[in-house]
Enzyme design. Structure first.
Site, short mmCIF file in Angstrom:
data_model
loop_
_atom_site.label_atom_id
_atom_site.label_comp_id
_atom_site.label_asym_id
_atom_site.label_seq_id
_atom_site.Cartn_x
_atom_site.Cartn_y
_atom_site.Cartn_z
N HIS A 151 18.70 -38.23 -0.55
CA HIS A 151 18.39 -38.00 0.86
C HIS A 151 19.49 -38.51 1.78
O HIS A 151 19.65 -38.00 2.87
CB HIS A 151 17.07 -38.68 1.23
CG HIS A 151 15.88 -37.87 0.86
ND1 HIS A 151 15.19 -37.13 1.77
CD2 HIS A 151 15.29 -37.65 -0.33
CE1 HIS A 151 14.20 -36.51 1.16
NE2 HIS A 151 14.24 -36.80 -0.12
N ASP A 208 13.93 -46.26 -2.38
CA ASP A 208 13.27 -45.12 -1.72
C ASP A 208 12.40 -45.56 -0.55
O ASP A 208 11.20 -45.25 -0.49
CB ASP A 208 12.47 -44.31 -2.76
CG ASP A 208 13.41 -43.64 -3.77
OD1 ASP A 208 13.87 -44.34 -4.69
OD2 ASP A 208 13.70 -42.45 -3.60
N ASP A 214 18.11 -43.67 -1.12
CA ASP A 214 17.15 -43.13 -0.16
C ASP A 214 16.59 -44.22 0.76
O ASP A 214 15.39 -44.28 1.02
CB ASP A 214 16.01 -42.38 -0.86
CG ASP A 214 16.46 -41.02 -1.40
OD1 ASP A 214 17.63 -40.65 -1.20
OD2 ASP A 214 15.63 -40.33 -1.99
N HIS A 265 12.98 -44.61 2.54
CA HIS A 265 12.83 -43.38 3.33
C HIS A 265 12.62 -43.63 4.83
O HIS A 265 11.75 -43.02 5.45
CB HIS A 265 11.68 -42.51 2.77
CG HIS A 265 12.05 -41.78 1.51
ND1 HIS A 265 12.52 -40.49 1.52
CD2 HIS A 265 12.06 -42.18 0.22
CE1 HIS A 265 12.78 -40.12 0.26
NE2 HIS A 265 12.51 -41.13 -0.53
N HIS A 279 9.12 -41.68 -7.24
CA HIS A 279 8.32 -42.39 -6.24
C HIS A 279 7.17 -43.21 -6.82
O HIS A 279 6.62 -44.08 -6.15
CB HIS A 279 7.81 -41.42 -5.18
CG HIS A 279 8.85 -41.14 -4.14
ND1 HIS A 279 8.54 -40.75 -2.87
CD2 HIS A 279 10.20 -41.21 -4.19
CE1 HIS A 279 9.67 -40.58 -2.17
NE2 HIS A 279 10.68 -40.84 -2.97
N HIS A 326 14.69 -42.98 -7.03
CA HIS A 326 14.38 -41.57 -6.86
C HIS A 326 12.94 -41.22 -7.22
O HIS A 326 12.29 -40.45 -6.51
CB HIS A 326 15.34 -40.68 -7.65
CG HIS A 326 15.17 -39.21 -7.38
ND1 HIS A 326 15.26 -38.67 -6.11
CD2 HIS A 326 14.89 -38.18 -8.20
CE1 HIS A 326 15.06 -37.36 -6.18
NE2 HIS A 326 14.83 -37.04 -7.43
#
Lengths: 502, 502
Positions: free
Chosen positions: A121, A12, A52, A14, A239, A237
């Site tokens: 995402h 993650d 992600d 991002h 966080h 997934h």
């Protein structure tokens, strides 16, 4: 060669989150650089990502460019790679135009292979079923695994890795809507294939990118669904950093939840110190070393309940609002001081922290305009406009807590799905619409909004139509309009029922 | 090694053009594959592209994926590259994060380096100044050259290449708005640097992507602007294939205009057979061999003038429309037959051709509804809805011809600029707006529309504001509001004047 695999674990990341923000715009790129630099410094065999990598399904050019730059900089070079792939790569990477692991491509000089599943995402979309990670894969910078062609059935062929006497079977499932995967598990449609030879001699590592905590009856994946032959599950997934492996006493495997490397919501889970993991595997033994991330923006969150301070103020007082304001200001300043103290001596940490003060003002207090309050901290805080959050009731607070602890995309999805649900309830008698299930429509609308997937709705309708036609053909329904209507109505409602029961 | 450079020359490949079209969607990808395959089969030293590799400034994921797939497939491998780079690569590729030519990167096994300037379709945009080609460059798949940091002045350092005794100085200018480049040339702000040693021993090759034919006084680049030390100019942007080098008798250089490899408008220029070029350079001598492209969709265009066939029909006749329709149908069928004849024995050419019949119906005839007409050819023609084009006058026809011969983006730009011009004329007295020049605003609106560059307008305003502030500071204008207004008005109008005079 050594028998010990060294694997860097992160998830993650991002990339591109808030990239237009003047203060936080580069945070994700800086931290990705730190993560990959750690991979080099720790001389890992490979990097394993839990999905992600990108925040947006269609990352901006800048984000894609930054990502490729970092990967080319750290993942290419002359350091030899000393583990082998024993599985059929054409199966493991069957969706790729170059269906083999990048470090075995004689045209690429890879020093650190990266393996990744996709997250919610950066999942595949559109007619061509591509995702952002596939661009990296096509450029030879990543190995995208854990991807399935079917939406009804999963058969997972592990990537089989061997270093010295240690053998790892690497399983992965790229993000799938939780309800769908839940149903697949319930219906025994998820199969994890085992290596034929010496089945018990492998360290079984599994990467998943789903809800781990329960959001509704079927909107998460319970750990007990997973096969008990697994040794370690890397859970993406979610966080919150809970990277220390936790033993599941029923299944007898461990779960590590590395958590995101960037704060995407101002919720308590994100305030937990961020880490990545250095996993060592030797034979069936493992060790996971936590590596704290230095470049992550600090985040402090605190809750205050005004009615708990009758000594300081009461709602009837004149000037109570000024007193409350001063109180809040003091709390924020305390957090800022703590942030500075902790930042001391760490030159990599961004200067301005994220600060959130949640103010429960129930009991007759009034909320005040946060504009002027923000102004005071505009030079010290990364999120001046969002420092204060007023909540009225303990109950409300708990609700918000529950929602805030979810990734933001899901909060949006909730709303969109609610809208669609409402719409369908009103349109219940419309036979044409009952061809589309709520869930499908919700998802299509979501993709339309989120991912600028202009064809999402059209594709859904086409898909549902074909499915219905097939269904009718199989039942040999005579094609009178009335009969079709009946069948369709019965079927759509039945589907809804099944979904609601699960 | 041999002294002969072999260079594949192509331009305006427009990857992703009409990618959603059910019939023509893959045309650009298929032809790009053909072009790169030709590069391999002809064992060229490198590929030289003249811009507009991509049709959209922000290519879709599919387009980017297809492009990278083709390049990785054909440009990587073990064939040795036997020419050297003598120039300072950090200067040639200064805008890149990896400022060296890809085939000298020890982590990439490049067999055919590709050099490209950017075109007007894939030019750099946004705050980070990146373009689609930069993603390929970051992935190590292309060498993007001919890029300038300044918008007022160009100083072009050639890429210096050496193979045996042959030396090439490769110059390039990525697309710049024609007026701006025109003005730079007029003001002597374009400098082509020469190699210090043995200045006359080099073959000077120049790639440009601008209007070549005159569209308005300053809306193109006259060949006489270019330095006469050049040997060969590769002219991109113009879609008509005029690849055979033409000598400019004043400047004593040759110009080759390869033309696009895909038909993006149904104009006569695009009906000319499409080619790429195999350029051989030995010492100062060159030879350019035309290679016809096999995968390009056929395009036939024909003009008919109804009044020229009094023997067949006249406007007063009953049923004249049916007769005209039959006449048009016959013409289209003739073209289809011709297309089939020419396609015979060439399995690579797509089955359905593009057909256009331009019908001049002046002299009292009436246009008819083309719907039914289209229906007749829906299975045989790639553009059934656009076969017929009715024009009323000879004059009108010529106008349309002029407009159609331009790339489509410019037709749009014309309209947007006209709109902006009109708007500014009406708003002339508004001092705030006079800060923004028409041209700048036109460009910003264009980028906003075309390239989904959400910040284009904001950035323009910021830029103009800063420029104006600097200008005022330099003039030491006392900052009373009235004075600023005066200065701004005077300046903005002066700028307009200068622009209109050029």
């Amino acid at each position: 060669f050594s028998d010990t695999f060294k694997i860097l674990i992160a998830t993650d990341i991002h990339l591109g989150y808030l990239e237009k923000d003047a203060i936080r715009g580069n945070d994700t790129f800086v931290t990705f650089d730190e993560i990959m630099k750690q991979a080099v410094q720790n001389e890992v065999d490979f990097v394993l990502l839990g999905g992600d990598l990108f925040h947006d399904n269609k990352p901006s050019r800048k984000t894609m460019h930054c990502c490729m730059e970092v990967m080319r900089k750290y993942c290419m070079g002359d350091r030899p790679i000393v583990f082998e792939i024993l599985s059929d790569q054409a199966v493991n990477f069957s969706h790729s135009k170059f269906p083999w692991v990048n470090y075995l491509d004689s045209n690429l000089n890879i020093s650190i292979p990266v393996f990744s599943v996709h997250g919610n995402h950066d999942d595949p979309t559109g007619a061509d079923g591509l995702c952002a990670i596939d661009l990296l894969s096509c450029a030879g910078l990543i190995n995208h695994f854990g991807r399935s062609r079917s939406v009804e059935k999963l058969e997972i062929s592990p990537v089989l890795l061997k270093k010295g006497n240690t053998r790892i079977a690497l399983y992965g499932i790229g993000s799938i809507p939780d309800e769908r995967l839940y149903r697949m598990f319930i219906n025994n449609q998820v199969t994890m294939l085992r290596p034929r030879e010496d089945e018990d001699g492998w360290f079984n590592l599994f990467v998943i990118h789903q809800n781990r905590s329960k959001h509704g009856a079927t909107n998460y994946i319970p750990e007990q669904f997973l096969d008990d032959f697994l040794d370690l599950v890397v859970w993406g997934h979610e966080h919150e950093c809970k990277i220390a492996p936790v033993r599941n006493e029923q299944q007898l495997f461990y779960v590590t939840q590395p958590g995101s490397s960037v704060i995407t919501s101002l919720s308590p889970g994100e305030a937990v110190k961020k880490h990545i993991g250095l996993l060592r595997v030797k034979g069936k033994k493992m060790n996971l070393q936590k590596i704290p991330l230095q470049t992550v923006r600090q985040f402090f969150i605190q809750d205050v309940t005004l009615s708990e301070h009758p000594d300081l103020f009461s709602p009837e007082q004149p000037n109570v609002m000024l007193k409350v304001m001063a109180f809040c200001q003091e709390k924020v300043e305390e957090m800022l001081e703590e942030a500075e103290r902790q930042r001391l001596g760490n030159s990599l940490t961004p200067e301005k922290p994220l600060i959130r003060l949640r103010v429960d003002y129930s009991g007759g207090f009034e909320a005040f305009n946060t504009m002027r309050f923000s102004q005071k901290f505009v030079d010290q805080v990364a999120n001046p406009k969002e420092i204060l959050h007023f909540i009225r009731h303990r109950e409300a607070k708990d609700n918000i807590k529950a929602i805030l602890s979810r990734p933001t995309s899901e909060v949006l999805q909730l709303r969109v799905e609610d809208l669609v649900k409402e719409y369908f309830q009103k349109a219940e008698k419309n036979v044409q619409l009952s061809l589309l299930t709520e869930q499908g429509m919700g998802k299509a609308v979501q993709e339309f909004v989120d991912k600028e997937e202009k064809d999402a709705i059209e594709e859904l309708i086409k898909y549902q139509l074909e499915k219905t036609q097939r269904f009718l053909r199989e039942r040999r329904v005579e094609a009178t309009e009335e009969k079709i209507d009946e069948e369709v109505k019965g079927r759509a409602f039945k589907e809804d029922l099944v979904r609601n029961l699960n």
